[in-house]
Design a protein around this motif. Structure first.
Motif, PDB file in Angstrom:
ATOM      1  N   TYR A 104       1.795   6.644  -6.924  1.00  0.00           N
ATOM      2  CA  TYR A 104       0.707   7.537  -7.315  1.00  0.00           C
ATOM      3  C   TYR A 104       1.126   9.002  -7.173  1.00  0.00           C
ATOM      4  O   TYR A 104       0.911   9.812  -8.081  1.00  0.00           O
ATOM      5  N   LEU A 132      -9.546  -3.500   2.546  1.00  0.00           N
ATOM      6  CA  LEU A 132      -9.291  -2.050   2.578  1.00  0.00           C
ATOM      7  C   LEU A 132      -7.963  -1.685   1.927  1.00  0.00           C
ATOM      8  O   LEU A 132      -7.921  -0.802   1.051  1.00  0.00           O
ATOM      9  N   PRO A 133      -6.832  -2.333   2.306  1.00  0.00           N
ATOM     10  CA  PRO A 133      -5.566  -2.007   1.617  1.00  0.00           C
ATOM     11  C   PRO A 133      -5.616  -2.299   0.123  1.00  0.00           C
ATOM     12  O   PRO A 133      -5.091  -1.513  -0.676  1.00  0.00           O
ATOM     13  N   THR A 193       0.836  -1.207   0.000  1.00  0.00           N
ATOM     14  CA  THR A 193       0.000   0.000   0.000  1.00  0.00           C
ATOM     15  C   THR A 193       0.867   1.252   0.000  1.00  0.00           C
ATOM     16  O   THR A 193       0.590   2.220  -0.727  1.00  0.00           O
ATOM     17  N   SER A 235      -8.161  -2.148  -1.793  1.00  0.00           N
ATOM     18  CA  SER A 235      -8.973  -1.098  -2.420  1.00  0.00           C
ATOM     19  C   SER A 235      -8.161   0.172  -2.634  1.00  0.00           C
ATOM     20  O   SER A 235      -8.248   0.817  -3.687  1.00  0.00           O
ATOM     21  N   ILE A 236      -7.342   0.541  -1.638  1.00  0.00           N
ATOM     22  CA  ILE A 236      -6.494   1.734  -1.755  1.00  0.00           C
ATOM     23  C   ILE A 236      -5.479   1.558  -2.882  1.00  0.00           C
ATOM     24  O   ILE A 236      -5.282   2.450  -3.714  1.00  0.00           O
ATOM     25  N   VAL A 237      -4.832   0.390  -2.914  1.00  0.00           N
ATOM     26  CA  VAL A 237      -3.837   0.118  -3.955  1.00  0.00           C
ATOM     27  C   VAL A 237      -4.492   0.115  -5.331  1.00  0.00           C
ATOM     28  O   VAL A 237      -3.942   0.669  -6.299  1.00  0.00           O
ATOM     29  N   THR A 238      -5.671  -0.483  -5.435  1.00  0.00           N
ATOM     30  CA  THR A 238      -6.385  -0.521  -6.713  1.00  0.00           C
ATOM     31  C   THR A 238      -6.705   0.883  -7.205  1.00  0.00           C
ATOM     32  O   THR A 238      -6.550   1.194  -8.397  1.00  0.00           O
ATOM     33  N   TYR A 239      -7.134   1.757  -6.301  1.00  0.00           N
ATOM     34  CA  TYR A 239      -7.437   3.143  -6.679  1.00  0.00           C
ATOM     35  C   TYR A 239      -6.190   3.846  -7.208  1.00  0.00           C
ATOM     36  O   TYR A 239      -6.231   4.515  -8.252  1.00  0.00           O
ATOM     37  N   CYS A 240      -5.071   3.709  -6.476  1.00  0.00           N
ATOM     38  CA  CYS A 240      -3.828   4.380  -6.886  1.00  0.00           C
ATOM     39  C   CYS A 240      -3.371   3.899  -8.258  1.00  0.00           C
ATOM     40  O   CYS A 240      -3.034   4.708  -9.138  1.00  0.00           O
ATOM     41  N   ILE A 284       0.926   4.196  -2.940  1.00  0.00           N
ATOM     42  CA  ILE A 284       0.729   5.627  -2.658  1.00  0.00           C
ATOM     43  C   ILE A 284       1.931   6.429  -3.140  1.00  0.00           C
ATOM     44  O   ILE A 284       1.789   7.516  -3.720  1.00  0.00           O
TER      45      ILE A 284
END
Length: 368
Positions: free
Chosen positions: A172, A249-250, A165, A252-257, A169
């Motif tokens: 990104y 949750l992690p 994660t 999802s964050i990585v997928t968004y970035c 970030i």
């Protein structure tokens, strides 16, 4: 009584508390014991395959029993031995490469070193104990080693996903925001000192995330995977919380970035990117692709066991529908992931590959 031997009906899928292993073994040595599982007299450790969902305590249909076939044991041992060897050699090469090569000694690669350490931990301590349990068909290391092994496994997997994660970030911020951007200055945000603070924060959160397992006594020996691991049957609510906070949750964050980065890459390739947006250098794109593959492999390897646990926690009736072989394969897929990252770096990243060769040549010359 059958030929003077006592028949004991074993609970089909009760996990073993290592504190009682020695006592159970001494009793079994004194009195011949035949376990009746699912209505059939079978081996002492027999358990129904139909009840092989994560930590379930439901009876399976008669006639199905858990057996450690020689070829299965050989396969599991071979996978684990390969994982340990590649894990230790590969991740040591990663760590040494980052410290030796100036091009690799970037602030963002601090997460790469941290991820390598997370993978290295399990190969040094828990995996050898699991391998010993496979060879002895049971846990022989005792209660304390069981707890430490389970703790380190949890520390490794949670530390890995948190470091992945952090890498996402970092990528990104670097790719999607120019260093000259007024809203976000990458060089200041990810300075060497700040990045080290982020790494310390990652491991602090990792420790805080794994400590509750000791209070709920969820670290137990599971004979299906020969491991002291997280027993997801302890509490459905706790299992759901673990899967959501530590995996979904992690991810999802990585997928968004990475989705935002891919959108930018496509815009650059199609030349529809506004001039005000940052440009992507070829080596930055290759580095991004490398870390993206690391993320995908982690998600693929760890998704099955997490979703099995989540499904059974949400509906315990699904426990009977999950075959034991699927549970075992899911666990060893997750174990195998710890040796893949170093291989990915060597295949996809020119700087890592070049440094690997230098280190191997130096060791070869010293040996000769």
């Amino acid at each position: 009584m059958i030929h003077g031997a006592t028949i004991r009906v074993q609970h089909p899928m009760r996990l073993v508390d290592p504190r009682h292993l020695a006592q159970l073994m001494s009793l079994e040595d004194q009195e011949p014991t035949i376990a009746m599982v699912g209505g059939i007299i079978g081996p002492r450790n027999a358990t129904p395959a139909s009840a092989a969902a994560v930590g379930t305590e439901q009876e399976g249909p008669p006639g199905e029993e858990h057996q450690s076939f020689p070829w299965v044991v050989t396969l599991l041992a071979s996978v684990l031995i390969t994982t340990i060897v590649v894990d230790v050699i590969g991740n040591l090469l990663v760590i040494v490469s980052v410290f030796r090569n100036k091009k690799l000694r970037k602030a963002g690669n601090a997460f790469v070193v941290s991820l390598a350490l997370a993978d290295l931990v399990v190969a040094i301590y828990p995996y050898p104990l699991v391998l010993t349990a496979i060879f002895h068909d049971g846990w022989i290391a005792g209660y304390m080693h069981c707890q430490i092994s389970g703790f380190l496994m949890g520390l490794s997997v949670i530390g890995s996903i948190f470091n992945i994660t952090g890498i996402a970030i970092n990528r990104y911020c670097y790719i999607c925001h120019s260093p000259k951007d007024d809203n976000l200055k990458y060089d200041k945000l990810f300075s060497n000192s700040n990045t080290m603070c982020y790494v310390v924060l990652v491991w602090t959160l990792t420790i805080l995330a794994i400590v509750p397992n000791w209070f709920v006594e969820s670290l137990q020996y599971d004979p299906r995977v020969y491991s002291c691991t997280f027993a997801q049957s302890v509490s459905s609510l706790y299992t759901i919380t673990v899967v959501v906070v530590h995996f979904i949750l992690p991810i999802s964050i990585v997928t968004y970035c990475y989705l935002r980065i891919w959108i930018l890459v496509i815009q650059v390739r199609r030349r529809v990117k506004p001039d005000s947006r940052p440009k992507i250098k070829p080596h930055d794109l290759r580095n991004f692709l490398t870390m993206f593959v690391v993320f995908v492999l982690f998600a693929v390897c760890w998704a099955p066991i997490n979703f099995i646990g989540l499904a059974v926690a949400l509906d315990s009736r699904l426990a009977l529908a999950i075959p034991e072989w699927l549970f075992t394969v899911s666990y060893f897929m997750a174990y195998f992931n710890s040796c893949l990252n170093a291989v990915v770096y060597g295949v996809l990243n020119h700087n890592f590959r070049k440094e690997y060769k230098r280190i191997v040549l130096i060791i070869f010359k010293l040996h000769c």
